[in-house]
Design an enzyme around this catalytic site. Structure first.
Site: not given
Ligand code: SDX
Length: 429
Positions: A266, A307, A365
């Site tokens: 997050h 996201h 971010d």
């Molecule tokens: C913020 O919610 C908000 O609004 C948050 C925010 C705000 O202003 O409050 O926007 C701020 O938190 C932005 C996000 C910051 N986090 C990151 O940058 C960390 C990296 N991102 C991931 O951890 C992830 O993308 C999340 C946590 C942001 C979102 O996770 P989800 O929606 O649960 O997505 P997911 O884990 O279900 O991913 C879908 C797929 C998965 O692969 P499969 O299981 O479908 O095979 O995409 C992959 C994930 O493994 N994936 C990634 C990835 N993000 C998702 N693979 C590699 N690198 C990534 N960054």
């Protein structure tokens, strides 16, 4: 509200269960499932991927379009034409202020920027190398101990002054966290300066000389606060709402939001982005990290990408991208190697099938950390900056909930543990 219905048939339950379908002004319709409990059923939605936990009028996100509206105003227009305190007013009150209202609001906020002198002692209890987010969780929650006169959450005036105090004091406390880590004396706010300039003054000024803040940097700081102000029902805002639903005071609720924001998935992602770029270290190693991010057996994720809601560019990262060059130029770091790695990483990721198929775009971010580094903010302060900006959204959502009918949040579960069994005495185990 529509009079649409959803019908659910469940094996073993006679007849279809009829549920109202509600529609808002924008976004998907929702199925009101509250009557399922009466049928002995719960819904199951880990991570609340498809669950609307509340009704709100504050912020709307269209993830497919990469759209972010605050009370209907696009984030791009607010970043271009508004400022952070005006956006705070908008989020809290629902409308942009008139010139008179804006002046009164700004003057009110600036009149609350100081913290009680006793709070200085709180910082003396932290180790010199305490993480600033650990300090913020503590001192923001502790603010409640100074305002016994205005903690009645059902009193609109108490809610308003608490909102003013929190928005006004977060920069002061944030700067105190930074100064504590440097061993330099705390700086008092200088209310002749704008909100964001005042923050930079408290961060980088010292009592021995007057601090001149570059207007370009002050403006960039203000835009960073503005872009982080609110984002509908994200993890930390939902935490604030859940804490608030028990009747907890606003300082405790904001402290719970700070705690939730700290996680690297997050708000902690901006710090993680910088650490990742530093670990990559050279453009030649980008492919290695992109490969790891795609490897299911590797927990590594490309920080700053992806996201829950945006399946298109995060509009906030586009604005950040735009101010990068200006800030780097002003700080004389336009050739910063990390920025070059970031730009190259972004290009490679956006062309890679894995990221294209999963619609993983740079989020807020990705660039915010690079800009904050250029301004001279240490990496472990990035999430504190995020929390400072997001306080406006947290308190607006808290106020929206408390000023309307609400119930204590109490999710249920799918239980898969032991059925009832008898205690086994120690001598029989
Ligand atoms: C913020 O919610 C908000 O609004 C948050 C925010 C705000 O202003 O409050 O926007 C701020 O938190 C932005 C996000 C910051 N986090 C990151 O940058 C960390 C990296 N991102 C991931 O951890 C992830 O993308 C999340 C946590 C942001 C979102 O996770 P989800 O929606 O649960 O997505 P997911 O884990 O279900 O991913 C879908 C797929 C998965 O692969 P499969 O299981 O479908 O095979 O995409 C992959 C994930 O493994 N994936 C990634 C990835 N993000 C998702 N693979 C590699 N690198 C990534 N960054």
């Amino acid at each position: 509200m529509s009079d649409k219905k959803a019908l659910l048939t469940v094996d073993g339950i006679d007849g279809a269960i009829e549920m109202p379908v509600l529609s808002g002004t924008l976004g998907p319709e929702v199925v009101d499932v509250s009557r399922l409990t009466g049928k002995g059923l719960f819904t199951y939605d880990p991570g609340f991927v498809s669950t609307a936990a509340c009704e709100s009028k504050i912020t709307f996100i269209d993830g497919a379009k990469g759209q972010l509206l605050h009370r209907g105003y696009p984030i791009e227009q607010l970043a271009q034409q508004s400022d952070y305190l005006e956006t705070c007013y908008l989020l809290m009150n629902g409308e942009l202020p008139s010139a008179k209202q804006k002046k009164e609001y700004v003057d009110t906020i600036l009149s609350h920027t100081m913290v009680h002198e006793s709070l200085v002692s709180f910082f003396k209890g932290f180790r010199y190398d305490a993480h600033p987010m650990a300090m913020m969780c503590g001192v923001v929650g502790a603010l409640a101990s100074f305002y016994h006169d205005s903690l009645d959450i059902n009193n609109p005036e108490h809610r308003e002054i608490s909102a003013h105090r929190l928005i006004a004091k977060m920069p002061t406390l944030a700067a105190m966290c930074y100064k504590h880590s440097t061993g330099q004396p705390f700086m008092y706010p200088d209310n002749s300066r704008s909100y964001s300039e005042n923050f930079l003054h408290m961060m980088f000024g010292n009592p021995c000389e007057s601090s001149r803040i570059d207007p370009i940097v002050a403006k960039a700081m203000d835009i960073i606060f503005l872009l982080h102000a609110d984002h509908e029902q994200n993890a930390s805002t939902s935490t604030v709402r859940l804490a608030g639903s028990s009747g907890a005071n606003p300082f405790a609720c904001i402290s719970s939001g700070i705690a939730a924001l700290w996680g690297p998935a997050h708000g902690g992602a901006n710090e993680a982005v910088l650490n990742m770029l530093q670990e990559i270290g050279d453009e030649s190693r980008i492919d290695e990290f992109v490969k790891r991010a795609k490897d299911k057996n590797d927990p590594f994720r490309l920080m700053g990408f992806g996201h829950r809601v945006y399946k298109n560019f995060d509009p906030r990262s586009r604005v950040m991208q735009g101010i990068c060059d200006e800030v780097f130029g002003a700080m004389g770091v336009e050739h910063d190697p990390l920025l070059k790695i970031a730009r190259k990483l972004e290009k490679i990721a956006l062309e890679d099938d894995y990221f294209v198929e999963k619609k993983l775009y740079p989020n807020v971010d990705f660039y915010s950390g690079i800009i904050m580094k250029a301004i001279g903010i240490p990496t472990d302060m990035f999430t504190v900056i995020f929390a400072t900006g997001r306080t406006a959204g947290w308190i607006a959502h808290w106020n929206e909930m408390i000023s309307n009918p609400y119930k204590i949040g109490r999710p249920r579960q799918l239980y898969t543990g032991h059925t009832q069994r008898d205690y086994t005495p120690l001598d029989q185990r």
